[in-house]
Scaffold this active site. Structure first.
Site, mmCIF file in Angstrom:
data_model
loop_
_atom_site.group_PDB
_atom_site.id
_atom_site.type_symbol
_atom_site.label_atom_id
_atom_site.label_comp_id
_atom_site.label_asym_id
_atom_site.label_seq_id
_atom_site.Cartn_x
_atom_site.Cartn_y
_atom_site.Cartn_z
ATOM 1 N N ILE A 155 0.862 -1.175 0.000
ATOM 2 C CA ILE A 155 0.000 0.000 0.000
ATOM 3 C C ILE A 155 0.900 1.228 0.000
ATOM 4 O O ILE A 155 2.074 1.153 0.360
ATOM 5 C CB ILE A 155 -0.985 0.027 1.196
ATOM 6 C CG1 ILE A 155 -0.254 -0.063 2.527
ATOM 7 C CG2 ILE A 155 -2.025 -1.064 1.063
ATOM 8 C CD1 ILE A 155 -1.183 0.036 3.743
ATOM 9 N N ASP A 156 0.354 2.349 -0.411
ATOM 10 C CA ASP A 156 1.135 3.572 -0.508
ATOM 11 C C ASP A 156 1.759 3.973 0.814
ATOM 12 O O ASP A 156 1.253 3.647 1.890
ATOM 13 C CB ASP A 156 0.233 4.745 -0.929
ATOM 14 C CG ASP A 156 -0.141 4.704 -2.389
ATOM 15 O OD1 ASP A 156 0.483 3.945 -3.138
ATOM 16 O OD2 ASP A 156 -1.066 5.447 -2.766
ATOM 17 N N LYS A 157 2.796 4.740 0.704
ATOM 18 C CA LYS A 157 3.425 5.340 1.887
ATOM 19 C C LYS A 157 2.397 6.057 2.748
ATOM 20 O O LYS A 157 2.359 5.907 3.967
ATOM 21 C CB LYS A 157 4.508 6.329 1.446
ATOM 22 C CG LYS A 157 5.060 7.190 2.577
ATOM 23 C CD LYS A 157 5.994 8.257 2.047
ATOM 24 C CE LYS A 157 6.440 9.188 3.171
ATOM 25 N NZ LYS A 157 7.319 10.271 2.672
#
Length: 344
Positions: A155-157
């Site tokens: 998942i994104d930062k």
């Protein structure tokens, strides 16, 4: 001239990996960039270099260039690729992990917003993988995913929430198969701009890299580009100028939810990459503007949380299901919107 090999899988996170950097000498004579790079990079051909230029994967001074560009003194040239260099060594770091579940085969962690999932260019330390390597010492890697031990998805930062980590090759293979067959249950919570016209719906539209901005994804409903992507959404709360929605992923493309919501005209709240960091709905009153900007400060990221994760245990074949509560920043802003629209 100096040369170095640098580097920079979230189905949600888009990235290119920096493989080479050239800083051109002051005495360099003007030379076509395809010829220059062919001479400097082992096994490179001018055709491959041209293809990379057309794809925006070669940048000069931070900008994409044309194939006819001529290298000049002091130019900063970066060669980017879709896969990381394979000489990545992950440094173990003693970083606390929020472990939701663990057995001898796998674990589920709740990743905080702001934590990068794996080491990459500009983020060599402090990542989830650095913490995992310290915690386990040895984790399997997927082919083509070197330097990312244990990771089956990402998942994104700046997206918070649940990730499953494999401890063995057998577990990784089985989990990867479930992701490939889209049998993994994943639910996200998102705060989006505006009120949806319907209570629920489905977005079907290919997601692929934007030709205008290589760092973002566009939706191609005609299927002309990108990869097949399906997002099912449902309204949980209508807050006049924003809506809290639940998204279930049938596929897991890079930035899928963020791109699909922008395509619908409802970008995620404070998603700077997709235009959600500006006031998209509401009044022009200064009090409202102040309220929104305060909310931006409280939630300095896209309002997206990977709430739940369900899958079949690769070894026991038991159905596992986990949930993670909204993190404090997201919950605080949601409460403030509730109070604003109901009590102001």
């Amino acid at each position: 001239m100096s040369m170095q090999a640098d580097e920079d899988f979230d189905e949600e996170e888009l990235e290119l990996y920096e493989h080479y950097k050239f800083v051109i000498d002051k005495g360099q004579t003007p030379t076509r960039i395809d010829k220059f790079l062919t001479d400097k990079i082992a096994f490179a051909t001018r055709n491959k270099i041209q293809q990379a230029i057309d794809a925006g994967a070669i940048q000069v001074n931070g900008e994409s260039i044309k194939g006819s560009y001529k290298v000049k003194p002091l130019d900063d040239i970066r060669v980017l690729m879709g896969k990381p260099p394979r000489d990545t060594e992950v440094v173990p770091e003693d970083i606390p992990l929020d472990i939701v579940y663990e057995d001898e085969h796998l674990l589920v962690v709740n990743k905080p917003a702001g934590m990068v999932v794996h080491p990459a260019h500009g983020n060599w330390t402090g990542t989830l993988v650095n913490a995992l390597v310290f915690y386990f010492q040895n984790l399997p890697e997927m082919k083509g995913n070197e330097g990312r031990p244990g990771l089956v998805h990402r998942i994104d930062k700046d997206t918070s929430g649940l990730l499953v980590i494999a401890k063995s090759e057998e577990t990784m293979t089985h989990l990867a198969s479930q992701f490939f067959r889209h049998t993994i249950e994943r639910t996200y919570l998102a705060l989006v701009w505006g009120e949806m016209e319907e209570d629920e719906g489905t977005v079907v539209g290919n997601v692929g890299r934007s030709a205008k901005n290589r760092k973002i994804m566009d939706v191609f409903p005609d299927g002309s580009q990108g990869k097949h992507a399906v997002t099912h959404w449902k309204v949980l709360d209508r807050l006049r100028y924003v809506s809290l929605i639940q998204c279930n992923l049938e596929t897991g493309r890079t930035h899928q939810i963020r791109a699909h919501m922008k395509y619908l005209g409802h970008p995620l709240f404070n998603d700077a990459t997709y235009g959600g960091d500006k006031i998209r709905k509401g009044t022009q009153f200064s009090k409202y503007k102040t309220f929104v900007h305060n909310a931006f400060n409280l939630l300095p990221r896209q309002a997206l949380h990977a709430k739940s994760l369900g899958f079949i245990h690769p070894v026991t074949k038991e159905k596992l299901y986990f949930e993670a509560p909204l993190p404090e920043d997201f919950q605080t802003v949601l409460d403030k919107w509730e109070n604003y629209v109901h009590f102001e």
